[in-house]
Design a protein around this motif. Structure first.
Motif, PDB file in Angstrom:
ATOM      1  N   LYS A  72       0.753  -1.220   0.016  1.00 51.78           N
ATOM      2  CA  LYS A  72       0.042   0.134   0.004  1.00 51.78           C
ATOM      3  C   LYS A  72       0.892   1.318  -0.089  1.00 51.78           C
ATOM      4  CE  LYS A  72      -3.372  -3.326   0.884  1.00 51.78           C
ATOM      5  NZ  LYS A  72      -4.078  -3.600  -0.162  1.00 51.78           N
ATOM      6  N   THR A  73       2.065   1.189   0.240  1.00 53.32           N
ATOM      7  CA  THR A  73       3.042   2.298   0.368  1.00 53.32           C
ATOM      8  C   THR A  73       4.491   1.698  -0.085  1.00 53.32           C
ATOM      9  OG1 THR A  73       3.699   1.624   2.806  1.00 53.32           O
ATOM     10  CG2 THR A  73       1.734   3.064   2.479  1.00 53.32           C
ATOM     11  N   SER A  84      -4.959   4.614   1.284  1.00 52.85           N
ATOM     12  CA  SER A  84      -4.833   3.680   0.354  1.00 52.85           C
ATOM     13  C   SER A  84      -5.375   4.011  -1.124  1.00 52.85           C
ATOM     14  CB  SER A  84      -5.809   2.467   0.907  1.00 52.85           C
ATOM     15  OG  SER A  84      -5.808   1.449  -0.305  1.00 52.85           O
ATOM     16  N   LYS A  85      -4.596   3.738  -2.171  1.00 51.87           N
ATOM     17  CA  LYS A  85      -4.673   3.906  -3.416  1.00 51.87           C
ATOM     18  C   LYS A  85      -4.466   2.617  -4.197  1.00 51.87           C
ATOM     19  CE  LYS A  85      -3.325   8.904  -3.796  1.00 51.87           C
ATOM     20  NZ  LYS A  85      -2.483   9.831  -4.747  1.00 51.87           N
ATOM     21  N   ASP A 137      -3.752  -1.718  -4.508  1.00 52.81           N
ATOM     22  CA  ASP A 137      -2.504  -2.774  -4.320  1.00 52.81           C
ATOM     23  C   ASP A 137      -1.484  -2.148  -5.158  1.00 52.81           C
ATOM     24  OD1 ASP A 137      -3.750  -4.094  -2.474  1.00 52.81           O
ATOM     25  OD2 ASP A 137      -4.635  -5.485  -3.746  1.00 52.81           O
ATOM     26  N   TYR A 153       0.955  -0.048  -4.673  1.00 50.20           N
ATOM     27  CA  TYR A 153       1.156   1.373  -5.059  1.00 50.20           C
ATOM     28  C   TYR A 153       2.221   1.836  -3.991  1.00 50.20           C
ATOM     29  CZ  TYR A 153       0.121   6.023  -5.932  1.00 50.20           C
ATOM     30  OH  TYR A 153      -0.104   7.547  -6.272  1.00 50.20           O
ATOM     31  N   THR A 154       3.302   2.335  -4.613  1.00 49.60           N
ATOM     32  CA  THR A 154       4.586   2.535  -3.711  1.00 49.60           C
ATOM     33  C   THR A 154       5.004   3.947  -4.234  1.00 49.60           C
ATOM     34  OG1 THR A 154       6.206   1.461  -5.426  1.00 49.60           O
ATOM     35  CG2 THR A 154       4.990  -0.142  -3.368  1.00 49.60           C
ATOM     36  N   ALA A 155       4.258   4.736  -4.850  1.00 48.83           N
ATOM     37  CA  ALA A 155       4.551   6.012  -5.446  1.00 48.83           C
ATOM     38  C   ALA A 155       5.108   7.093  -4.028  1.00 48.83           C
ATOM     39  CB  ALA A 155       3.512   6.691  -6.236  1.00 48.83           C
ATOM     40  N   ASN A 212       0.919   9.016  -1.277  1.00 49.20           N
ATOM     41  CA  ASN A 212      -0.117   8.730  -0.553  1.00 49.20           C
ATOM     42  C   ASN A 212       0.069   8.589   0.894  1.00 49.20           C
ATOM     43  OD1 ASN A 212       1.224   6.440  -1.072  1.00 49.20           O
ATOM     44  ND2 ASN A 212      -0.503   5.052  -0.524  1.00 49.20           N
ATOM     45  N   GLU A 232      -1.089  10.084 -15.595  1.00 53.16           N
ATOM     46  CA  GLU A 232      -2.053   9.617 -14.648  1.00 53.16           C
ATOM     47  C   GLU A 232      -3.026  10.619 -14.628  1.00 53.16           C
ATOM     48  OE1 GLU A 232      -2.312   6.839 -12.689  1.00 53.16           O
ATOM     49  OE2 GLU A 232      -0.490   5.726 -13.572  1.00 53.16           O
ATOM     50  N   LYS A 274      -9.805   8.385 -13.324  1.00 52.39           N
ATOM     51  CA  LYS A 274      -9.227   7.869 -12.268  1.00 52.39           C
ATOM     52  C   LYS A 274     -10.043   8.621 -11.035  1.00 52.39           C
ATOM     53  CE  LYS A 274      -5.953   5.440 -10.167  1.00 52.39           C
ATOM     54  NZ  LYS A 274      -4.353   5.978 -10.491  1.00 52.39           N
ATOM     55  N   SER A 325     -10.073   3.275 -11.424  1.00 49.09           N
ATOM     56  CA  SER A 325      -9.650   3.289 -12.792  1.00 49.09           C
ATOM     57  C   SER A 325     -10.718   2.760 -13.723  1.00 49.09           C
ATOM     58  CB  SER A 325      -8.152   2.629 -13.086  1.00 49.09           C
ATOM     59  OG  SER A 325      -7.306   3.435 -12.182  1.00 49.09           O
TER      60      SER A 325
END
Length: 623
Positions: A227-228, A253-254, A256, A258-260, A263, A290, A303, A363
């Motif tokens: 999640k991160t 949470s954005k 699964d 998701y490591t940008a 968030n 995005e 999105k 999405s």
């Protein structure tokens, strides 16, 4: 007489010893930090109890929210706290932000000030007087603290949701199920912190570290459920942290994998709340490609800022699956903007693509049956179409209850509901369920009258009398929207109060009114033409078109190696170099038999029809 006197002395000694222990225990201070999700603290007070603790308006503000100071609390005291707005000098009980928050007796430490953190919607759970679900978080004075807050807008918290952590965290393998550093086995640190105004749960954990450079990530056991990216204690603490300090990391949470990192919000509850609790269509980010934008004239990517429940996985057959797809398609409308707050007719949508097997989605790909025109403006609308308005005239909704009963139910039992819709009267003829064959299943149909967007009716199952009601902790709920003509619910009685009832009552199913989510955004269309850049020869690089000259020998066959090298890129379509061409006509002629300048044109067109043309000159000269 001596025996009586001796007994009196012993009894007196016992009381004296208890008094000495109580007095020796001393006192400590308690600071309760409270956070409201909307950040509105005007007039916010508290109701408090336990020794010297007493309710009042908040004492001050900090980066978390507001705080209340309760001083000289006797060690061993359980302190109660409720966040509530005040009116006319006292609590306004219609404006509570928490239920009872019971802070355990062992929290108070003699001679120390202990900091406790409480979120809106908190409610301490107790079983037989013992705190089993605190819903408050205690910072350690002997460690660096991180209050890790996690919110999934869809409410889809995996059972295995936890953290993988490193560098100095205080482990409690017995409490969390594993050591922090064991990959693929998340440390189950999260517990309920509170609820949003719409009733969604928020999770949190208070973690302690011996070093300020500790780090972690939130996941459910593997890379696919991250999640991160890295969440660092250093980012949550001040530049010069001290033992006892607490920093807050808010995670939204954005989805699964998701490591940008965008968030995670450190000590920024306002931005977190805006992003977490405000539903929007995400704006287009050209760099990352995005957000919400039109890829080409018939394809729109949408999105949303929050995950929404996907109806497709709940479908039991093909007809229900088709209905689920139609439901998702009904969420979207695309219109041309014709003026201020005026729009053209909805554009025809061919289909909406989405991840059909995911429980929650954010999405979508809209495929239009007609093309967008990038000389015009369009707006895309999202609306779950859940009820929001109260009806002027009441309507009847047909309710179907499908019931399953336990195997020990008497074969001649009469299944009936008693609830707010029938005066809480068991055995009423119109509310007796019909058995399905010889099975343990029953069905019941009746009408309820509604006007509000959602009307909640409470009820219980009985076998015709209150003496043989189901052994359930609280009343069941029917939550009926006013935009349907019929609705069904599945119920299961797990035990009867009068037949082999277990030690504890079972929990009622959770049924709550749903918040309608809607938003819109002006579509980002591609109005920017591609760019053609010359790479070689040097005579045509970085100069104006009239100075881009390449000499060609007169009277000789054209040498293909003299043709310049070039590249074409587009902000949406990427590399368009293979699509560059020389259009037929005056700008495509070269005659090496005749001296002179020949202007050659390169042309490229992107998906939207945006055209770029660049020219250069072949100069035919005699040697």
């Amino acid at each position: 007489m001596k025996k009586i006197f001796l007994a009196f002395v012993l009894i007196f000694s016992v009381f004296a010893l208890f008094g000495v222990d109580s007095l020796a225990a001393g006192t400590g201070n308690l600071v309760v930090h409270f956070q409201s999700w909307d950040g509105d603290y005007e007039g916010l007070g508290s109701h408090a109890w336990g020794d010297t603790a007493a309710g009042r308006l908040y004492d001050g503000t900090d980066s978390f929210g507001v705080y209340y100071e309760f001083n000289e609390i006797a060690v061993g005291t359980e302190v109660g706290f409720i966040a509530v707005y005040w009116k006319d000098g006292g609590p306004d009980w219609s404006a509570k932000l928490t239920e009872d928050v019971n802070i355990a007796a062992d929290t108070i430490i003699e001679g120390e000030t202990v900091h406790v953190y409480v979120f809106e919607g908190a409610k301490t759970g107790k079983t037989d007087g013992v705190i089993t679900d605190p819903q408050y978080f205690v910072a350690s004075n002997d460690h660096y603290n991180m209050l890790l807050t996690y919110y999934d807008p869809s409410g889809s918290y995996e059972e295995n949701l936890g953290v993988h952590a490193w560098n100095g965290w205080v482990n409690d393998a017995e409490k969390y199920g594993t050591d922090f550093g064991v990959w693929a086995t998340p440390a189950l640190v999260f517990s309920t912190a509170g609820k949003t105004a719409s009733g969604n749960e928020v999770k949190a954990a208070m973690l302690q570290s011996t070093a300020p450079d500790a780090g972690l990530l939130v996941y459910a056991g593997d890379d696919a459920t991250k999640k991160t990216g890295d969440v660092t204690l250093t980012s949550a603490l001040s530049d010069t942290p001290a033992l006892g300090d607490t920093g807050v990391a808010y995670v939204l949470s954005k989805g699964d994998a998701y490591t940008a990192g965008d968030n995670v919000y450190y000590n920024d509850p306002a931005t977190f709340a805006l992003e977490a609790f405000s539903f929007t269509l995400m704006a287009y980010d050209a760099e990352d490609k995005e957000g919400t934008y039109a890829v080409d004239p018939t394809t729109i990517i949408v999105k949303t800022s929050a995950l929404v429940t996907n109806p497709y996985p709940l479908a039991a057959n093909d007809a229900e699956k088709e209905a689920a797809i139609a439901t998702v398609e009904s969420w979207f409308t695309v219109r041309e903007i014709t003026g201020t707050e005026t729009y053209g007719d909805p554009l025809s949508i061919e289909r909406v693509d989405f991840a059909v097997n995911n429980a929650t989605i954010n999405s979508f790909v809209i495929i239009l049956a007609e093309e967008l025109d990038n000389t015009k403006d369009y707006e895309v609308f999202f609306n779950l179409n859940l009820p929001e308005e109260t009806l002027a005239v009441a309507k009847d909704v047909a309710v179907t209850l499908n019931l399953t009963v336990p195997a020990n139910t008497p074969v001649d039992a009469v299944m009936s509901v008693a609830g707010s819709f029938n005066g809480w009267t068991p055995g009423t003829v119109d509310y007796v369920a019909t058995q399905v064959g010889d099975t343990l299943e029953y069905t019941l149909m009746f009408n309820v009258s509604v006007t509000e967007p959602y009307t909640t009716f409470e009820y219980k199952w009985t076998r015709g009398e209150w003496a043989n009601e189901e052994f359930i902790a609280n009343n069941r709920k029917l939550v009926v929207p006013n935009n349907v003509d019929s609705i069904s619910f599945d119920d299961e009685v797990l035990a009867w109060a009068d037949i082999d009832a277990p030690a504890e009552k079972y929990a009622e199913p959770t049924r709550e009114a749903k918040e309608n989510l809607k938003a819109s955004i002006v579509l980002d269309l591609d109005r920017e033409a591609p760019v053609i850049v010359f790479i070689s020869p040097s005579s045509v690089v970085g100069v104006d078109p009239q100075d881009r000259i390449i000499e060609v020998a007169w009277g000789q066959p054209f040498n293909q190696n003299l043709f310049p090298r070039f590249r074409a890129t587009d902000d949406r379509d990427g590399d368009l170099t293979p699509f560059i061409f020389v259009p037929k006509g005056d700008y495509s002629v070269l005659d090496t038999r005749t001296e002179g300048d020949y202007e050659i044109m390169l042309r490229v067109v992107d998906e939207w029809g945006n055209v770029t043309e660049e020219t250069f000159i072949f100069r035919v000269v005699k040697g």
